[in-house]
Design a protein around this motif. Structure first.
Motif: not given
Length: 331
Positions: A215, A232, A268, A273-275, A296-299, A302-303
């Motif tokens: 995380e 951000h 982001v 949470q950002c994984w 990086a993935e959020q909600n 891919s971000a």
């Protein structure tokens, strides 16, 4: 020091900034964090920018006997607003946003010698887009040398947004205080040694139960990654996450990130949470040198994505050992 860029002539700016760069021009709060030392126009859309890398920086100091490769990214990041202001007439208050960032370097040129490193950047700008007389976007290609030794190249593209456009783009997230207030709780850090750090405060990843899935830790109090209030997660935080995820994938083997190929897909945010997921391709074991794919993935979206080339460090010829992580310094 305050300068209204739009009223300054190029020759005046050259004289003003040839030997020192005020913090406002690189969007830093603390003058001591300014790496750039001068700029020189060479030809239309071509520039020479100089910098100095300190050896006593408590976050970007040498590690494993080499200058931190993310000094490359921070030097170019500072160059983006500098040239936007001085070369392309962008007023203060406008924001520059990365879309892509790539570099490839020779690690031999990053060997720390015990003193500050003198850096030269030969910069060529292309795909310069203007609208209504204002800069919209630029692509930059940078050739770098450290203490006269060729280091490698960097390529990046960024957009420029006015104070009128940015709030419309960000919507409710444009309110910095509100965005920070909604931040998710700061997760516990990984062990610093796993990510080539010596301080828990400098670890930007938190472990999970899944291998190589972490995380993102967004610590607004960090004096370098959050040098000034933002709405951000900064690009340099995401690059640091990719670098730390690469070290975690390498295990006990000392490596250095000799290349990165990065795409910034979306912002982001602080309120979810950002994984961070690291993947090593088959036959590309990091211990033997290879590429680590970091996302990086959020909600569920891919971000950010990066392909990091991890090059193993060789033991010193004198000691037969690889130097340990950067020493622990106070701030």
């Amino acid at each position: 020091m305050s300068v209204t860029v739009a009223s300054e002539s190029p020759s005046h700016l050259h004289d003003l900034l040839a030997t020192s760069i005020p913090r406002e021009f690189v969007h830093k709060t603390v003058q001591s964090e300014v790496l750039l030392t001068g700029w020189f126009p060479v030809a239309p859309d071509r520039f020479r920018v100089t910098a100095e890398w300190p050896v006593d920086h408590s976050f970007y100091g040498p590690v494993n006997g080499h200058h931190d490769p993310l000094l490359i990214a921070e030097s170019v990041r500072q160059t983006v607003p500098l040239l936007s202001h001085v070369a392309y007439g962008v007023p203060f208050g406008h924001r520059q946003t990365w879309s892509t960032f790539r570099y490839e370097i020779d690690p031999a040129a990053l060997v720390a010698t015990g003193g500050p490193a003198r850096v030269e950047m030969d910069i060529r700008c292309s795909d310069v887009v203007r609208r209504g007389g204002r800069l919209v976007s630029v692509r930059m290609y940078v050739e770098m040398a450290v203490d006269g030794v060729p280091l490698g190249w960097v390529e990046t593209a960024f957009s420029n947004m006015s104070p009128a456009v940015y709030p419309r783009l960000r919507g409710p997230y444009a309110d910095i205080d509100e965005a920070v207030r909604r931040s998710v709780p700061l997760a516990p850090p990984m062990a610093p040694g796993q990510v080539a750090r010596s301080r828990f405060a400098d670890v930007v990843l938190s472990p999970t139960n899944a291998p190589l899935r972490t995380e993102l830790r967004v610590d607004h109090s960090h004096p370098f990654l959050f040098d000034h209030p933002v709405d951000h997660a900064p690009g340099m935080l995401l690059l640091e996450a990719a670098r730390q995820a690469t070290h975690a994938a390498a295990g006990d083997r000392a490596v250095i990130a000799t290349a990165m190929d990065v795409v910034f897909t979306q912002y982001v945010e602080f309120d979810a949470q950002c994984w961070i997921q690291a993947d090593v391709g088959e036959g590309e074991g990091v211990a033997a040198g290879g590429r680590v794919r970091v996302s990086a993935e959020q909600n569920g979206v891919s971000a950010f994505s990066a392909v990091v080339t991890a090059t193993p460090l060789r033991p010193s010829r004198r000691t037969g050992k690889i130097p340990g992580p950067r020493s622990c310094r106070g701030r």
